[in-house]
Design an enzyme around this catalytic site. Structure first.
Site, PDB file in Angstrom:
ATOM      1  N   GLY A 250      13.673  -8.219 -25.158  1.00 38.51           N
ATOM      2  CA  GLY A 250      15.020  -7.872 -24.706  1.00 38.51           C
ATOM      3  C   GLY A 250      15.297  -6.407 -25.009  1.00 38.51           C
ATOM      4  O   GLY A 250      15.648  -5.628 -24.136  1.00 38.51           O
ATOM      5  N   GLY A 479      11.216 -12.965 -29.372  1.00 40.88           N
ATOM      6  CA  GLY A 479       9.840 -12.656 -29.731  1.00 40.88           C
ATOM      7  C   GLY A 479       9.685 -12.274 -31.186  1.00 40.88           C
ATOM      8  O   GLY A 479       8.576 -12.184 -31.691  1.00 40.88           O
ATOM      9  N   ALA A 525      23.316 -15.075 -38.295  1.00 42.04           N
ATOM     10  CA  ALA A 525      23.106 -16.498 -38.029  1.00 42.04           C
ATOM     11  C   ALA A 525      22.484 -17.167 -39.252  1.00 42.04           C
ATOM     12  O   ALA A 525      22.749 -18.344 -39.521  1.00 42.04           O
ATOM     13  CB  ALA A 525      22.219 -16.680 -36.794  1.00 42.04           C
ATOM     14  N   ARG A 641      16.135  -9.087 -48.769  1.00 46.47           N
ATOM     15  CA  ARG A 641      15.306 -10.289 -48.921  1.00 46.47           C
ATOM     16  C   ARG A 641      14.439 -10.508 -47.684  1.00 46.47           C
ATOM     17  O   ARG A 641      14.923 -10.425 -46.557  1.00 46.47           O
ATOM     18  CB  ARG A 641      16.212 -11.486 -49.139  1.00 46.47           C
ATOM     19  CG  ARG A 641      15.545 -12.803 -48.843  1.00 46.47           C
ATOM     20  CD  ARG A 641      15.418 -13.753 -50.002  1.00 46.47           C
ATOM     21  NE  ARG A 641      16.495 -13.659 -50.959  1.00 46.47           N
ATOM     22  CZ  ARG A 641      16.956 -14.724 -51.612  1.00 46.47           C
ATOM     23  NH1 ARG A 641      16.471 -15.911 -51.374  1.00 46.47           N
ATOM     24  NH2 ARG A 641      17.910 -14.570 -52.497  1.00 46.47           N
ATOM     25  N   GLN A 651       7.348  -7.284 -37.338  1.00 49.18           N
ATOM     26  CA  GLN A 651       8.471  -6.503 -36.815  1.00 49.18           C
ATOM     27  C   GLN A 651       8.265  -5.015 -37.117  1.00 49.18           C
ATOM     28  O   GLN A 651       8.550  -4.157 -36.281  1.00 49.18           O
ATOM     29  CB  GLN A 651       9.788  -6.975 -37.435  1.00 49.18           C
ATOM     30  CG  GLN A 651      10.298  -8.277 -36.856  1.00 49.18           C
ATOM     31  CD  GLN A 651      10.813  -8.075 -35.449  1.00 49.18           C
ATOM     32  OE1 GLN A 651      10.051  -8.164 -34.490  1.00 49.18           O
ATOM     33  NE2 GLN A 651      12.070  -7.775 -35.307  1.00 49.18           N
ATOM     34  N   LYS A 714      18.767  -8.005 -44.944  1.00 50.07           N
ATOM     35  CA  LYS A 714      19.044  -6.883 -44.039  1.00 50.07           C
ATOM     36  C   LYS A 714      18.186  -7.062 -42.794  1.00 50.07           C
ATOM     37  O   LYS A 714      17.411  -8.010 -42.706  1.00 50.07           O
ATOM     38  CB  LYS A 714      18.702  -5.554 -44.720  1.00 50.07           C
ATOM     39  CG  LYS A 714      19.529  -5.282 -45.978  1.00 50.07           C
ATOM     40  CD  LYS A 714      19.164  -3.936 -46.575  1.00 50.07           C
ATOM     41  CE  LYS A 714      20.017  -3.686 -47.817  1.00 50.07           C
ATOM     42  NZ  LYS A 714      19.683  -2.377 -48.434  1.00 50.07           N
ATOM     43  N   GLY A 715      18.300  -6.137 -41.849  1.00 50.72           N
ATOM     44  CA  GLY A 715      17.529  -6.265 -40.615  1.00 50.72           C
ATOM     45  C   GLY A 715      16.207  -5.530 -40.691  1.00 50.72           C
ATOM     46  O   GLY A 715      16.050  -4.568 -41.436  1.00 50.72           O
ATOM     47  N   GLY A 717      14.251  -5.260 -37.470  1.00 56.00           N
ATOM     48  CA  GLY A 717      13.765  -5.096 -36.104  1.00 56.00           C
ATOM     49  C   GLY A 717      13.623  -3.658 -35.652  1.00 56.00           C
ATOM     50  O   GLY A 717      12.672  -3.306 -34.958  1.00 56.00           O
ATOM     51  N   GLU A 718      14.574  -2.817 -35.993  1.00 53.24           N
ATOM     52  CA  GLU A 718      14.638  -1.499 -35.377  1.00 53.24           C
ATOM     53  C   GLU A 718      14.194  -0.355 -36.278  1.00 53.24           C
ATOM     54  O   GLU A 718      13.841   0.719 -35.803  1.00 53.24           O
ATOM     55  CB  GLU A 718      16.071  -1.254 -34.869  1.00 53.24           C
ATOM     56  CG  GLU A 718      16.394  -2.196 -33.725  1.00 53.24           C
ATOM     57  CD  GLU A 718      17.874  -2.328 -33.430  1.00 53.24           C
ATOM     58  OE1 GLU A 718      18.321  -1.769 -32.435  1.00 53.24           O
ATOM     59  OE2 GLU A 718      18.586  -3.014 -34.188  1.00 53.24           O
TER      60      GLU A 718
HETATM   61 MO1  MOS Z   1      19.208  -4.162 -29.768  1.00 46.93          MO
HETATM   62  S1  MOS Z   1      19.311  -2.356 -28.939  1.00 46.93           S
HETATM   63  O1  MOS Z   1      19.853  -4.168 -31.182  1.00 46.93           O
HETATM   64  O2  MOS Z   1      18.963  -5.440 -28.829  1.00 46.93           O
END
Ligand code: MOS
Length: 757
Positions: A250, A479, A525, A641, A651, A714-715, A717-718
């Site tokens: 996405g 994904g 979530a 964590r 990731q 925390k995240g 992905g980016e």
């Molecule tokens: Mo994103 S740009 O956080 O799907």
């Protein structure tokens, strides 16, 4: 409705104790590699027709004529939808009730606002007939000159950038700071327009049943998509059923429902039959968002010790002529380096392009490549090692706001990544390293950072009389492995083994799980799941502790713990009973609990929340031809964590490879005469293939940040993109002595005067 994926199937790992922290393999992996996973476009409801978009080949003007007769006369064509016969909508697609409602092109008139805008939809019995019918439309246009490029229109200061942050911000006196500096640098960098290019194109299979809609379409935010569709068609949101069990990527382009997806729904309405509409690759270069181009100028001043006295970051960007999204590139300078004076500002132009949108690390990715390049330049201007320079300007609090943040972890990232990479032996000057084959070798580094965001989510937990559990939330896995990580959180929240928990997600009929975006899905979530588990366990504990027949009688809710399908007394763990026994005695077949995930406003006010990392890169450059290869990447990241180290590492790999892509590969090239994108395909729009991917190592640095949420998530992905792109650019400088000024870095940019010097 049957869900394709239930986490009961094929438990990959038998284990004891906590599910969180285990490197489980993806529960959907087997379905994906065997082709059993059904993506949106794989659905074929009975009686389904195929819809194909006809899109504009001009950037600006109007459609003067379409040969609808020719298309309709073609064998198999059922209908042609144009502004003249398009079914009415309950809401204006150009209305903007809130900043995240983006304007959609739904054949509202004959105007063309960007290339690849939908101008008609051909609906036919077969895909071939619809495709041929669309070609027969042979549109004629009245063409106006396209406004192209960052100097293609008058610039202005947008009212807000990114998610509505101020376009201009400052603390301290930047001009005074620059004046008092011993050393100064000023540098301008350009980043190109980029397109998401998810492997799975936007697709929709849609069937109307009266006022009820059944939809298969990939979505990063099911409840938002449901709400937008309901609003456009004037029906109740609960009558819109969206299934999105699998997404083939996405990257932000599926965050909000796009125009072509809604056109699929309109086409089904028009013909009164189910319809499938799938974008072709080139049709994704316009109506589904992109990363806006930027031109960024950084000015930095340093004192005699190499400490920043001022940091000024200006970004110019572009949006469409009809909507507002402004890439918040300069904001990257708010969060990393300490300086008594920091100023960030943005201006923008409006071009004849589709509206840019969120694309993987929006703002941070573009801003960080400029900031990290400039920091590298500043370090070398001071004669300092770039790591030493970064440590000298280390921020103990968030630089722009002064709020406390988790700063210890970044030091550890620098230390671990530098050591693993072998940074200490790097010569300070460029062009000093060659490998055995004579290739110029360079080492560069970049700091990675991304905010630890949370949105809103809900989940529902059930414990059943047989002792098993169910957890439901309308979460999306594009994904990244969300379904596996959420099942792990669910198992721990319910005090069950993962194979005793049925985890359901991917449908708008389930509780709203918010958006899989902003690297905030696991935290948001995940907290809803955690809280739903706690709520149902609390009900179960009430049943037990309030019943004289239970060994837990009188222990009180706080006095029990849930583990392995049993509740135990905290003060005497030999006393306990199983969930099944408790429910059986109470005569219940199941009990349920609900939970929410959301940021804590008080903690948001007090603390700055970011994930951090450090990335080191090695490049080799051909001394004759200037060809650049990344040969090694080492990143260390601290992001709270870790729910599943295997998925988290994956990731980071993905982010780091995207960083290579940003530095060396990706660019959408716009024809200056027509305004069309010349390389709207995966052959000419370069993304890294396996041969471009070097040795990649991602180190997981332990971090306990008690302020983000109860689980400390925390995240991930980016963040990997943010440090890597700059690290590669700095390594190119170190190899060649040529400072990259525009991205992707091109061979011709290296082979200038400095090259032969
Ligand atoms: Mo994103 S740009 O956080 O799907």
């Amino acid at each position: 409705m049957t869900l394709e994926l239930s986490l009961n199937q094929q438990p990959a790992h038998a284990r004891q104790g906590s599910s969180i922290g285990q490197p489980l393999t993806r529960r959907d992996g087997f379905l994906k590699v065997t082709g059993a996973a059904r993506y949106a476009a794989d659905n074929h409801p009975p009686g389904m027709l195929y819809a194909v978009l006809a899109v504009s080949s001009i950037a600006r003007g109007r459609v003067a004529a379409l040969d609808i007769e020719a298309a309709k006369a073609h064998q198999g064509v059922v209908e042609v939808m144009t502004p003249k016969n398009r079914p009415a909508l309950a809401a204006d697609p150009d209305a903007k009730d809130h900043p995240f409602m983006f304007r959609l092109d739904l054949l509202q008139n004959d105007q063309v606002r960007y290339p690849n805008q939908s101008i008609a939809v051909v609906i036919a019995e077969t895909l071939e007939a619809a495709t041929e019918g669309a070609a027969l439309l042979s549109p004629r246009y009245e063409v106006l000159p396209a406004r192209v490029g960052l100097d293609g229109a008058e610039s202005f200061v947008p009212r807000g950038v990114g998610v509505g942050g101020p376009a201009v911000q400052h603390k301290g006196d930047v001009e005074a700071g620059l004046k008092s500096a011993k050393t100064r640098i000023e540098a301008t960098y350009e980043t190109p327009a980029q397109y998401h290019n998810a492997m799975e194109p936007h697709a929709i299979v849609v069937a109307w049943d009266g006022d009820t809609l059944s939809i298969d379409t990939p979505s990063q935010g099911l409840a938002m998509a449901q709400g937008r569709i309901a609003g456009l068609f004037g029906i109740a949101p609960e009558n819109v059923h969206i299934r999105s069990p699998f997404l083939g990527g996405g990257f932000g382009s599926k965050g909000m429902i796009s125009g072509p997806q809604v056109l699929g729904i309109l086409a089904a309405r028009l013909v009164g039959r189910p319809v499938k509409l799938v974008l072709r690759r080139e049709q994704m270069y316009g109506p589904v968002g992109h990363r806006a181009p930027t031109r960024q100028t950084l000015r930095m001043g340093m004192d005699g010790e190499g400490r920043l006295t001022a940091l000024d970051h200006h970004a110019k960007t572009a949006s469409s002529t009809f909507d507002d999204f402004f890439e918040p590139a300069a904001d990257a300078s708010h969060t990393l380096y300490a300086s008594p004076a920091i100023a960030t500002s943005h201006d923008a132009v409006r071009l004849d392009t589709g509206t840019p949108l969120f694309m993987r690390a929006p703002g941070e990715a573009t801003g960080s490549i400029a900031l990290e390049s400039a920091i590298d330049e500043a370090a070398h201007a001071c004669g300092m090692d770039p790591l030493e320079f970064r440590l000298r300007n280390y921020a103990e609090v968030e630089p722009m706001t002064g709020k406390p943040f988790s700063s210890k972890a970044l030091r550890e990232c620098y230390r671990q990544a530098a050591e693993t990479f072998g940074w200490a032996s790097r010569p300070l000057q460029p062009r000093l390293m060659r490998d055995a084959d004579g290739f110029l070798t360079g080492w560069g580094m970049g700091t990675a950072t991304f905010p630890a965001l949370m949105f809103q989510a809900e989940a529902r937990a059930v414990l059943r009389a047989d002792g098993s559990g169910l957890m439901e939330t309308g979460a999306q896995d594009m994904g990244q492995g969300a379904w596996t990580a959420f099942a792990q959180i669910a198992a721990d929240g319910l005090g069950l083994d993962i194979d005793q928990v049925d985890f359901r997600a991917g449908s708008s009929d389930l509780p709203n799980a918010g958006i899989a975006g902003g690297s905030g899905h696991t935290a948001t979530a995940g907290m809803a799941i955690h809280n739903a588990g706690a709520a149902v366990i609390a009900r179960l504990a009430d049943l037990a502790t309030g019943n004289e027949a239970s060994p837990l009688f009188g222990a009180g809710n706080e006095g029990v713990l849930a583990r392995g399908g049993h509740l135990y007394r905290r003060d005497d763990e030999s006393r306990g009973e199983s969930y099944a026994e408790i429910l059986k005695r109470a005569g219940l077949t199941e009990i349920e609990g609900h939970g929410k995930g959301a940021p804590d406003p008080a903690s948001q006010e007090t603390y700055a929340k970011h994930a951090h990392g450090a990335v080191f890169a090695e490049v080799k450059v051909d001394p004759d031809f200037g060809q650049i290869r990344v040969t090694r990447l080492v990143g260390a990241f601290a992001a709270g964590r870790v729910i599943n180290p295997r998925l988290v590492r994956s990731q980071y790999y993905g982010g780091m490879i995207w960083g290579v892509s940003f530095a060396l590969h990706e660019e959408a090239i716009t024809d200056r005469r027509s305004g069309r994108i010349q390389n709207a395909n995966l052959a000419e729009y370069h993304v890294p293939v396996n041969a471009d991917v070097p040795s990649v190592e991602a180190l997981l640095v332990h971090e306990d940040d008690p302020h983000v949420n109860a689980l400390g998530i925390k995240g991930v992905g980016e963040i990997g993109i943010t440090g890597t792109a700059g690290a590669v650019a700095n390594a190119v400088w170190h190899a060649t002595g040529v400072r990259p000024r525009r991205f992707p870095i091109r061979i011709e940019d290296l082979l200038g005067e400095e090259w032969s010097a």
